[in-house]
Design an enzyme around this catalytic site. Structure first.
Site, PDB file in Angstrom:
ATOM      1  N   ASP A  11     -15.661   1.086   8.504  1.00  0.00           N
ATOM      2  CA  ASP A  11     -14.754   2.212   8.304  1.00  0.00           C
ATOM      3  C   ASP A  11     -15.546   3.268   7.552  1.00  0.00           C
ATOM      4  OD1 ASP A  11     -12.921   4.017   7.300  1.00  0.00           O
ATOM      5  OD2 ASP A  11     -11.484   2.497   6.615  1.00  0.00           O
ATOM      6  N   HIS A  18      -5.588   6.197   6.703  1.00  0.00           N
ATOM      7  CA  HIS A  18      -6.304   5.047   7.277  1.00  0.00           C
ATOM      8  C   HIS A  18      -5.848   4.770   8.714  1.00  0.00           C
ATOM      9  CE1 HIS A  18      -8.057   3.884   3.388  1.00  0.00           C
ATOM     10  NE2 HIS A  18      -6.882   4.146   2.857  1.00  0.00           N
ATOM     11  N   ASP A 131      -7.574  -4.386  12.788  1.00  0.00           N
ATOM     12  CA  ASP A 131      -7.477  -3.477  11.636  1.00  0.00           C
ATOM     13  C   ASP A 131      -6.304  -3.876  10.754  1.00  0.00           C
ATOM     14  OD1 ASP A 131      -8.238  -1.326  10.011  1.00  0.00           O
ATOM     15  OD2 ASP A 131      -6.834   0.046  11.001  1.00  0.00           O
ATOM     16  N   TYR A 233     -12.933  -4.363  -5.718  1.00  0.00           N
ATOM     17  CA  TYR A 233     -12.416  -3.937  -4.439  1.00  0.00           C
ATOM     18  C   TYR A 233     -12.939  -2.561  -4.044  1.00  0.00           C
ATOM     19  CZ  TYR A 233      -9.647  -3.614  -0.427  1.00  0.00           C
ATOM     20  OH  TYR A 233      -9.293  -3.520   0.878  1.00  0.00           O
ATOM     21  N   LYS A 236     -11.778  -2.568   2.945  1.00  0.00           N
ATOM     22  CA  LYS A 236     -11.218  -3.799   3.467  1.00  0.00           C
ATOM     23  C   LYS A 236     -12.045  -4.337   4.609  1.00  0.00           C
ATOM     24  CE  LYS A 236      -6.931  -3.708   4.189  1.00  0.00           C
ATOM     25  NZ  LYS A 236      -7.223  -3.767   5.618  1.00  0.00           N
ATOM     26  N   ASP A 238     -11.708  -5.551   7.574  1.00  0.00           N
ATOM     27  CA  ASP A 238     -11.104  -5.661   8.896  1.00  0.00           C
ATOM     28  C   ASP A 238     -12.113  -6.301   9.849  1.00  0.00           C
ATOM     29  OD1 ASP A 238      -8.801  -4.298   7.940  1.00  0.00           O
ATOM     30  OD2 ASP A 238      -9.911  -2.427   8.089  1.00  0.00           O
ATOM     31  N   ARG A 270      -2.380  -1.134   1.691  1.00  0.00           N
ATOM     32  CA  ARG A 270      -3.193  -1.291   0.476  1.00  0.00           C
ATOM     33  C   ARG A 270      -3.857  -2.660   0.405  1.00  0.00           C
ATOM     34  NH1 ARG A 270      -1.800   2.891  -3.271  1.00  0.00           N
ATOM     35  NH2 ARG A 270      -0.218   4.216  -2.330  1.00  0.00           N
ATOM     36  N   ASP A 291       1.257   1.962   7.253  1.00  0.00           N
ATOM     37  CA  ASP A 291      -0.177   1.794   7.578  1.00  0.00           C
ATOM     38  C   ASP A 291      -0.434   0.609   8.507  1.00  0.00           C
ATOM     39  OD1 ASP A 291      -0.840   3.980   6.081  1.00  0.00           O
ATOM     40  OD2 ASP A 291      -1.983   2.894   4.556  1.00  0.00           O
ATOM     41  N   TYR A 352      -6.453  -3.935  -3.857  1.00  0.00           N
ATOM     42  CA  TYR A 352      -6.731  -2.706  -4.604  1.00  0.00           C
ATOM     43  C   TYR A 352      -5.470  -1.920  -4.931  1.00  0.00           C
ATOM     44  CZ  TYR A 352      -6.981   0.135  -0.231  1.00  0.00           C
ATOM     45  OH  TYR A 352      -6.757   0.759   0.946  1.00  0.00           O
TER      46      TYR A 352
HETATM   47  P1  13P Z   1      -4.994   6.720  -2.601  1.00  0.00           P
HETATM   48  O1  13P Z   1      -3.586   6.624  -3.103  1.00  0.00           O
HETATM   49  O2  13P Z   1      -5.999   6.916  -3.652  1.00  0.00           O
HETATM   50  O3  13P Z   1      -5.088   7.721  -1.487  1.00  0.00           O
HETATM   51  O4  13P Z   1      -5.448   5.294  -1.953  1.00  0.00           O
HETATM   52  C1  13P Z   1      -4.619   4.244  -1.668  1.00  0.00           C
HETATM   53  C2  13P Z   1      -4.682   3.941  -0.232  1.00  0.00           C
HETATM   54  O5  13P Z   1      -5.314   4.607   0.545  1.00  0.00           O
HETATM   55  C3  13P Z   1      -3.918   2.787   0.248  1.00  0.00           C
HETATM   56  O6  13P Z   1      -3.710   2.839   1.600  1.00  0.00           O
HETATM   57  P1  13P Z   2      -8.442   0.066   5.785  1.00  0.00           P
HETATM   58  O1  13P Z   2      -9.014  -1.164   5.175  1.00  0.00           O
HETATM   59  O2  13P Z   2      -8.221  -0.076   7.234  1.00  0.00           O
HETATM   60  O3  13P Z   2      -9.240   1.261   5.398  1.00  0.00           O
HETATM   61  O4  13P Z   2      -6.979   0.263   5.197  1.00  0.00           O
HETATM   62  C1  13P Z   2      -6.750   0.443   3.870  1.00  0.00           C
HETATM   63  C2  13P Z   2      -5.322   0.154   3.600  1.00  0.00           C
HETATM   64  O5  13P Z   2      -5.028  -0.835   3.018  1.00  0.00           O
HETATM   65  C3  13P Z   2      -4.344   1.089   4.083  1.00  0.00           C
HETATM   66  O6  13P Z   2      -3.056   0.798   3.607  1.00  0.00           O
HETATM   67 MG    MG Z   3      -9.720   3.028   5.834  1.00  0.00          MG
HETATM   68 MG    MG Z   4      -9.573  -0.460   8.715  1.00  0.00          MG
END
Ligand code: 13P
Ligand code: 13P
Ligand code: MG
Ligand code: MG
Length: 370
Positions: A11, A18, A131, A233, A236, A238, A270, A291, A352
């Site tokens: 990524d 995301h 993903d 962390y 991720k 994936d 997250r 997400d 995270y």
């Molecule tokens: P931010 O709140 O810093 O954008 O990151 C958290 C996140 O992307 C979880 O998906």
């Molecule tokens: P990615 O690991 O695909 O960047 O996603 C981060 C996430 O947890 C979005 O909620």
């Molecule tokens: Mg991402």
């Molecule tokens: Mg991803």
């Protein structure tokens, strides 16, 4: 002829958030791999994405862990990261944990699934990409495909696979591996891989009695855990995986059948929630609701002397509509639990979020109960 089949993925920036990979990053990868194909470093390639993960599918004869192929991938991800920065994409360079390439991309952030094997007369290979989940998400389908007779009819009726397979399982906390045979050690295998955040299937091998060489894998999964690599962390993990099919192996349809449940996996929103894994076409490989939900795509190729046919987008099929529908119902049901486990991951697995900080803030207010 021995061919190496590699998927290397990272990524390097999301569009938006995301959700998915921006086409200009895929264009950069396409150009870089085409150049390497012209220079004969790789034989063939296909660039794609699953959600926000850029996926480089490559064939070559350099073997696994080739410095040249890893370096090509690393440079491609770095170039795509620059573009992601220019465009202001989200989390540019998310999975690139180091500034300096040291000869092997392992431990530097990207996920790697590669295997070297002797091509059969006709060699079907499926590349699976996921993903919003983690490597352990492959445990369930890989077990179903290679060890469950209710999934794979051939285990019962095809003499060429009736003896079963050998699973290489990694303990990703202790950094150890163990080889387990099915069907005879099936219960031991399940005791481990049911704990999918710790024990992950790394490879599957044919048994010695098989007509395929028992030293050459028939399946491989990327097992890099980013937060362990980085000590804290960062992004991720994936995962991606490869599965060979037919003639002494599960049939293509038995391979795909392993993904027909929409089983529960970890890594949604997250990196901290459980949800169903929904099989989708590449055009639907974008993560939206909360997400997610976690998604898997499957591209099927025939391989000949290292050359790939055009891929078939195998989950782009109404036969998987019911699985998707079920996954959507399960998604909705899980979502209603909000911040409650088991939708949210248990404390130990929280990745995270700011949860550790919340605990810290409340620290002094906790009084001993008399
Ligand atoms: P931010 O709140 O810093 O954008 O990151 C958290 C996140 O992307 C979880 O998906
Ligand atoms: P990615 O690991 O695909 O960047 O996603 C981060 C996430 O947890 C979005 O909620
Ligand atoms: Mg991402
Ligand atoms: Mg991803």
């Amino acid at each position: 002829m021995k061919t190496t089949f590699s998927i290397i993925k990272a990524d390097v920036g999301g569009w938006p958030g995301h959700a998915k990979v921006h086409p200009s990053l895929e264009a950069i990868a396409q150009k870089a791999l085409l150049e390497s194909q012209r220079e004969k470093l790789i034989i063939d390639f296909h660039v794609t994405h699953c959600g926000d993960d850029l996926e480089l599918i490559m064939t070559h004869t350099n073997g696994v862990d080739s410095k040249e192929v890893h370096s090509l991938s690393w440079d491609t991800f770095c170039e795509a990261t620059e573009k992601a920065r220019d465009l202001g994409l989200y989390g540019a360079g998310q999975d690139l944990l180091s500034d300096a390439f040291s000869g092997n991309i392992k431990g530097m952030g990207p996920g790697i699934a590669e295997m070297e094997f002797t091509e059969r007369k006709a060699e079907p290979v499926v590349a699976f990409m996921m993903d919003k989940t983690e490597p352990g998400a492959f445990n369930f389908p890989i077990f179903k495909i290679f060890a469950d007779p209710f999934n794979t009819a051939g285990l019962i009726i095809d003499p060429s696979i009736h003896d079963g397979f050998v699973f290489e399982v990694w303990d990703i906390q202790e950094h150890k591996n163990v080889f387990l045979k099915t069907p005879e050690e099936m219960y031991d295998l399940l005791a481990l891989i049911g704990a999918k955040s710790r024990f992950v299937v790394k490879r599957v091998y044919p048994k010695k009695s098989s007509k395929l060489p028992s030293s050459e894998p028939v399946s491989v999964i990327s097992t890099e855990k980013l937060y362990q690599i980085a000590g804290e962390y960062v992004g991720k993990d994936d995962p991606a995986g490869l599965v060979r099919a037919q003639s002494g192996l599960p049939a293509l349809g038995e391979v795909l059948e392993g993904f027909s449940l929409g089983h529960l996996v970890s890594g949604w929103m997250r990196g901290s929630h459980n949800g169903p894994l929904m099989p989708v076409s590449v055009k639907d490989a974008q993560c939206t609701r909360f997400d997610g939900p976690p998604r898997v795509t499957a591209l099927g190729f025939q391989l000949k002397n290292g050359k790939l046919t055009e891929p078939v987008d195998l989950f782009d099929d109404p036969a998987f509509d019911l699985t998707r529908r079920k996954a959507q119902e399960v998604m909705d049901y899980m979502r209603r639990h909000g911040p409650f486990e088991p939708h949210r991951l248990p404390m130990a697995d929280m990745e995270y979020t700011t949860l550790p900080k919340v605990m810290e803030k409340l620290g002094s207010r906790f009084k001993k109960v008399k």
